[in-house]
Enzyme design. Structure first.
Site, short mmCIF file in Angstrom:
data_model
loop_
_atom_site.label_atom_id
_atom_site.label_comp_id
_atom_site.label_asym_id
_atom_site.label_seq_id
_atom_site.Cartn_x
_atom_site.Cartn_y
_atom_site.Cartn_z
CD GLU A 1 -34.09 19.34 -14.81
OE1 GLU A 1 -34.74 19.35 -13.81
OE2 GLU A 1 -33.64 21.11 -15.36
NE ARG B 1 -36.18 26.90 -6.80
CZ ARG B 1 -35.83 25.72 -7.88
NH1 ARG B 1 -35.58 24.79 -7.12
NH2 ARG B 1 -35.65 26.53 -9.06
P1 ADP Z 1 -32.56 21.65 -7.51
O1 ADP Z 1 -33.33 22.50 -8.53
O2 ADP Z 1 -31.72 22.51 -6.82
O3 ADP Z 1 -32.05 19.88 -7.16
P2 ADP Z 1 -34.98 22.21 -5.71
O4 ADP Z 1 -35.57 22.92 -4.89
O5 ADP Z 1 -35.37 20.66 -6.85
O6 ADP Z 1 -33.77 22.38 -6.48
O7 ADP Z 1 -34.67 20.61 -4.81
C1 ADP Z 1 -34.01 19.22 -4.59
C2 ADP Z 1 -34.23 19.15 -3.48
O8 ADP Z 1 -33.02 19.57 -2.50
C3 ADP Z 1 -35.42 19.40 -1.86
O9 ADP Z 1 -35.80 18.19 -1.73
C4 ADP Z 1 -34.91 20.78 -2.02
O10 ADP Z 1 -35.83 20.28 -0.26
C5 ADP Z 1 -33.44 20.36 -1.02
N1 ADP Z 1 -32.93 21.41 -0.66
C6 ADP Z 1 -32.83 22.73 -1.39
N2 ADP Z 1 -32.19 23.30 -0.42
C7 ADP Z 1 -31.90 23.00 0.31
C8 ADP Z 1 -31.24 23.55 1.36
N3 ADP Z 1 -30.59 24.34 1.26
N4 ADP Z 1 -31.31 22.73 2.59
C9 ADP Z 1 -32.05 21.54 2.32
N5 ADP Z 1 -32.90 20.52 1.59
C10 ADP Z 1 -32.44 21.68 -0.01
N1 ILO Z 2 -39.07 23.67 -17.73
C1 ILO Z 2 -40.12 24.29 -16.37
C2 ILO Z 2 -39.44 24.97 -15.41
C3 ILO Z 2 -38.09 25.72 -15.73
C4 ILO Z 2 -37.23 25.60 -15.19
N2 ILO Z 2 -36.90 24.68 -14.29
C5 ILO Z 2 -35.98 23.67 -13.50
C6 ILO Z 2 -36.34 21.70 -12.88
N3 ILO Z 2 -35.49 23.44 -14.23
C7 ILO Z 2 -40.55 26.01 -17.00
O1 ILO Z 2 -41.10 25.39 -18.43
O2 ILO Z 2 -41.03 25.91 -17.09
#
Ligand code: ADP
Ligand code: ILO
Length: 346
Positions: free
Chosen positions: A214, A297
């Site tokens: 992203e 989350r």
């Molecule tokens: P981000 O936008 O922070 O990258 P996501 O919610 O898409 O967030 O998470 C990306 C990855 O990081 C996922 O696999 C999630 O499980 C992992 N992750 C996020 N926080 C933690 C944590 N505190 N410990 C282990 N893994 C984590």
């Molecule tokens: N575009 C989605 C998610 C926004 C926030 N999340 C991330 C990954 N940027 C929305 O507008 O709900």
């Protein structure tokens, strides 16, 4: 260029719909950034995903100023009460953090992760990158990362050519991004997938960098347990070294520039995976999260639920990112977490 009629449907509640009214659209529809991005391009994700909350991604830094006040309004609404005129001040000095280990016995917290989103000066943002630019960014970033030493030393693993079992294991173990979701797909972030994308990490997988998801860089420090200070210290060291060599897109009012307006400012999400079934079931759970500026989350990434053996384990992170320092973001997560642990224990 027509105003997207789907925005008139009552179920659409995005910030893009709120601030791009038919009149506003008419006023700005023919404008383009110098990289050729239009307001309608920015809105694609919200048009194709009617359940979007924000519904808009920037294709380059100029999008934030090219369409009158549209993006300013969205930014100030999401990051309220912050006003762009207030200015954003970073602080990546780990000595300023006051987060004694919240769970030294390891009864509640499984792991801690802090990430920041960053983009290189002189390039567009993920939705508006050409293939060659994406490859250039990958090459430049990998060159700098592979020059890091000590606990930051590691290797780059490109997605192109990675075997499926390795990729899936990295995702399941929470290290690697999945293929961009439907929001990123319609924003244009998945073009020519998987070319130019990959992950750098040290052997211990405590320092990781995602390339060209992203954002061009997601710089991540993580480890098992709850030593938040250690995770933040490693992140600060890495981010400061990478910044000195590459230079990130930044503006006084928006902080670090990111493709999604929700990530502007620090680009930071500091999280723990924590087992709090009782606190989660508490009637005031949502009110507490709001009060402490934290966001829950599921533990498999945004829009996931915690089920099966992970039931009761949540990802708790800071919600605010703009108008407060990196140190304060981590402190928000910590203060909210301490409150939830207090409820869980009682
Ligand atoms: P981000 O936008 O922070 O990258 P996501 O919610 O898409 O967030 O998470 C990306 C990855 O990081 C996922 O696999 C999630 O499980 C992992 N992750 C996020 N926080 C933690 C944590 N505190 N410990 C282990 N893994 C984590
Ligand atoms: N575009 C989605 C998610 C926004 C926030 N999340 C991330 C990954 N940027 C929305 O507008 O709900």
């Amino acid at each position: 260029m027509e105003y997207p009629a789907v925005f008139l449907k009552p179920e659409v509640h995005s910030l893009a719909k709120k601030y791009v009214t038919p009149e506003v659209f008419e006023e700005h529809k023919n404008k383009k950034t110098s990289r050729g991005y239009t307001l309608l391009d920015c809105m694609q994700s919200g048009i194709q995903n009617l359940d979007s909350d924000t519904g808009l991604y920037a294709g380059d830094e100029e999008c934030y100023t090219a369409f009158g006040n549209v993006l300013d309004n969205i930014v100030e609404d999401y990051h309220a009460p912050y006003k762009i005129a207030d200015g954003h001040t970073p602080d990546m000095n780990p000595d300023h953090l006051n987060c004694p280990n919240p769970d030294p016995e390891g009864k509640y917290i499984r792991s801690t992760r802090i990430r920041v989103a960053r983009n290189l000066k002189g390039y567009g943002l993920a939705p508006n990158l050409g293939k060659q630019e994406r490859l250039d960014i990958e090459r430049k970033v990998v060159e700098v990362l592979t020059s890091l030493t000590g606990d930051l030393a590691g290797k780059y693993y490109p997605l192109q050519g990675m075997d499926e079992a390795t990729r899936q294991k990295l995702v399941d173990d929470h290290f690697l991004f999945k293929k961009g979701d439907r929001f990123l797909e319609s924003a244009g972030c998945n073009k020519e997938w998987p070319e130019g994308r990959g992950i750098y990490h040290n052997d211990a997988k405590t320092f990781l960098v995602w390339i060209n998801e992203e954002d061009q860089l997601r710089i991540i420090s993580m480890e098992k347990g709850s030593d938040i200070g250690s995770v933040f210290r490693r992140l600060c060291k890495a981010v400061n070294e990478i910044d000195a060599k590459l230079g990130f897109q930044h503006s006084p009012g928006l902080g670090y520039i990111t493709s999604c307006p929700t990530n502007l400012g620090t680009g930071m999400r500091a999280s723990v995976h924590v087992k709090i079934p009782k606190a989660h079931a508490h009637p005031d759970f949502k009110a507490i999260c709001d009060k402490y500026h934290i966001q829950p989350r599921g533990i498999h990434g945004e829009h996931s639920e915690s089920t099966g053996e992970d039931a009761g384990v949540y990802d708790i992170s800071n919600r605010r990112r703009l108008g407060l320092s990196e140190v304060r973001c981590v402190q928000d997560m910590y203060d909210g977490l301490m409150k939830l642990l207090e409820i869980e224990k009682s």
